[in-house]
Design an enzyme around this catalytic site. Structure first.
Site, PDB file in Angstrom:
ATOM      1  N   HIS A 185       0.840  -1.206   0.000  1.00 11.76           N
ATOM      2  CA  HIS A 185       0.000   0.000   0.000  1.00 11.76           C
ATOM      3  C   HIS A 185       0.874   1.255   0.000  1.00 11.76           C
ATOM      4  CE1 HIS A 185      -3.309   2.693   1.448  1.00 11.76           C
ATOM      5  NE2 HIS A 185      -2.285   3.283   2.028  1.00 11.76           N
ATOM      6  N   GLU A 186       1.888   1.265   0.862  1.00  9.66           N
ATOM      7  CA  GLU A 186       2.785   2.432   0.930  1.00  9.66           C
ATOM      8  C   GLU A 186       3.550   2.615  -0.380  1.00  9.66           C
ATOM      9  OE1 GLU A 186       2.747   4.653   3.271  1.00  9.66           O
ATOM     10  OE2 GLU A 186       1.295   3.500   4.422  1.00  9.66           O
ATOM     11  N   HIS A 215       1.510   4.386  -2.909  1.00  8.23           N
ATOM     12  CA  HIS A 215       1.545   5.849  -2.844  1.00  8.23           C
ATOM     13  C   HIS A 215       2.732   6.391  -3.630  1.00  8.23           C
ATOM     14  CE1 HIS A 215      -1.712   6.630  -0.170  1.00  8.23           C
ATOM     15  NE2 HIS A 215      -1.211   5.947   0.837  1.00  8.23           N
ATOM     16  N   GLU A 247      -5.813   7.094  -1.054  1.00  5.88           N
ATOM     17  CA  GLU A 247      -5.827   5.882  -0.224  1.00  5.88           C
ATOM     18  C   GLU A 247      -6.485   4.720  -0.979  1.00  5.88           C
ATOM     19  OE1 GLU A 247      -4.106   5.426   2.419  1.00  5.88           O
ATOM     20  OE2 GLU A 247      -3.536   7.537   2.399  1.00  5.88           O
TER      21      GLU A 247
HETATM   22 ZN   LIG Z   1      -2.066   5.232   2.607  1.00 12.95          ZN
END
Ligand SMILES: [Zn+2]
Length: 419
Positions: A279-280, A283, A361
């Site tokens: 997930h990071e 980004h 997100e």
């Molecule tokens: Zn995030």
């Protein structure tokens, strides 16, 4: 504009922001309390009722405390401006130092120290009463004050340097000073992106290379799959201060590093850590970080241009309870007033920032679902919601206004649909 018109505008915006904040907070508290009795259907069997109720109580306590801070900030703001606090400080500094750079710096320093002193008891209360009551505080008062001393020295030395150069630019570089100040500010921000992880963060925490072989291999495979290069994987002793867990990136260019809080590693299984990291990395790969920097730089250019205009308007000072000095520089005062009132006028735009953050997100979640198992991210999120006592049932409007992350149920439903 007349000074009275500006005072009225300022007070109106302040009152609107207070009303909106109180209205949203009361909705939020009512919504959480109305859903306190039962775990939401998606989380039954995953989060115990006791944890759900702890999260409800923690969120309500945090919301009430935040409202208290809102009132305190509004009172401080009015005290500094319309009630003459800044005028008094300015006259005192002028009396001691006479007009010149020393007066300007003394005014900024006095303002910063007084603001810091007003906040101090509330920061202490947050850590040792609020966080402690829910079992999150791991700090000793001694560590609290050591941190305070370090961060005061760092922010005063860097901040006063930055303010001093800005004031010199305001006085010496003509009508386009705000453009030069913007270049200075952006360069400072970029420099900090490199300096913070290398020199400043280590003053507060220990960073050790991630040693777990199994986890390292997993993470290195993941980074290879998504094409990401980092100059190191580190574990940070976040548990020294708080039981909340996290993972983040820091640094820039070749100095990028991935940092895991030890609290996160203790709690999640390797496949869940992999999903959180994916997930990071999402980004990063989806350029969210670069976009955020670009937006921040563009907004600061606009703000500085506005300040470039305001600093020459008498009503900007008199409307905020300050008599501008004739024949001497008011630049430090202009900086302080602008920093004080900008949040009052920009508050109503905060839903836009939250909206864009929540969009990022969702995109990062989709990225993680694509490169790892979405079930792993779901189970990691459930554990993190439980551990951090984040409420599962926020008021939808409160969440839409403030939250940088989507509500738990929405986020998890989307992930389950993707997997
Ligand atoms: Zn995030």
């Amino acid at each position: 504009m007349s000074s009275l018109a500006f005072t009225v505008l300022f007070v109106t915006f302040l009152l609107i922001s207070l009303l909106v904040r109180f209205w949203l907070a009361s909705r939020h508290i009512r919504h959480i309390q109305a859903h306190r009795a039962a775990v939401p259907p998606q989380f039954v069997g995953k989060i115990p009722l006791e944890a759900h109720q702890k999260a409800a109580d923690y969120s309500v306590a945090k919301t009430k405390f935040a409202l208290f801070i809102v009132i305190l900030n509004a009172a401080t703001l009015i005290g500094f401006t319309l009630m003459g606090g800044l005028q008094w400080l300015s006259e005192s500094a002028l009396f001691i130092f006479g007009p010149g750079y020393r007066y300007q710096l003394a005014l900024v320093l006095a303002f910063a120290l007084i603001s810091g002193l007003i906040e101090l008891p509330f920061d202490y209360f947050r850590q040792f009463v609020l966080e402690a009551r829910f079992g999150f505080n791991r700090m000793s008062p001694r560590l609290f004050f050591t941190d305070l001393a370090k961060s005061t020295v760092i922010s005063l030395s860097l901040g006063l340097g930055l303010v001093w150069v800005t004031i010199v630019l305001m006085e010496q570089s003509g009508d386009l000073w705000w453009l030069y100040a913007w270049i200075l500010w952006c360069s400072f921000q970029m420099l900090m992106l490199v300096l913070v992880p290398l020199f400043i963060a280590p003053l507060f925490n220990k960073f050790q290379p991630l040693e777990d072989e199994n986890l390292r291999t997993r993470i290195e495979n993941l980074m290879q799959r998504v094409g990401f290069k980092a100059s190191g994987l580190f574990v940070m002793d976040g548990s020294r201060r708080s039981a909340h867990g996290n993972a983040y990136f820091s640094g820039f260019g070749a100095a990028k590093r991935i940092v895991f809080f030890d609290t996160l590693l203790e709690r999640l299984a390797p496949h869940e850590i992999e999903a959180v990291l994916a997930h990071e990395l999402g980004h990063f790969k989806l350029k969210h970080i670069v976009k955020r920097i670009v937006v921040m730089f563009a907004a600061s250019l606009a703000f500085l241009a506005v300040l470039g205009y305001l600093k020459n308007q008498t009503w900007f000072y008199t409307g905020l309870g300050v008599e501008p000095m004739m024949g001497a520089s008011n630049d430090a005062m202009a900086l302080i007033l602008f920093a004080l009132v900008l949040p009052v006028f920009s508050f109503l735009f905060s839903p836009l920032t939250s909206l864009s953050s929540r969009k990022h997100e969702f995109e990062a979640d989709a990225f993680a679902a694509q490169h790892t198992n979405s079930q792993d991210l779901v189970s990691a999120l459930v554990k993190l919601y439980e551990d951090n006592a984040s409420t599962l049932t926020p008021d939808p409007l409160h969440s839409a206004f403030y939250d940088s992350h989507p509500p738990a149920t929405v986020r998890i439903n989307k992930l389950l649909a993707a997997g």
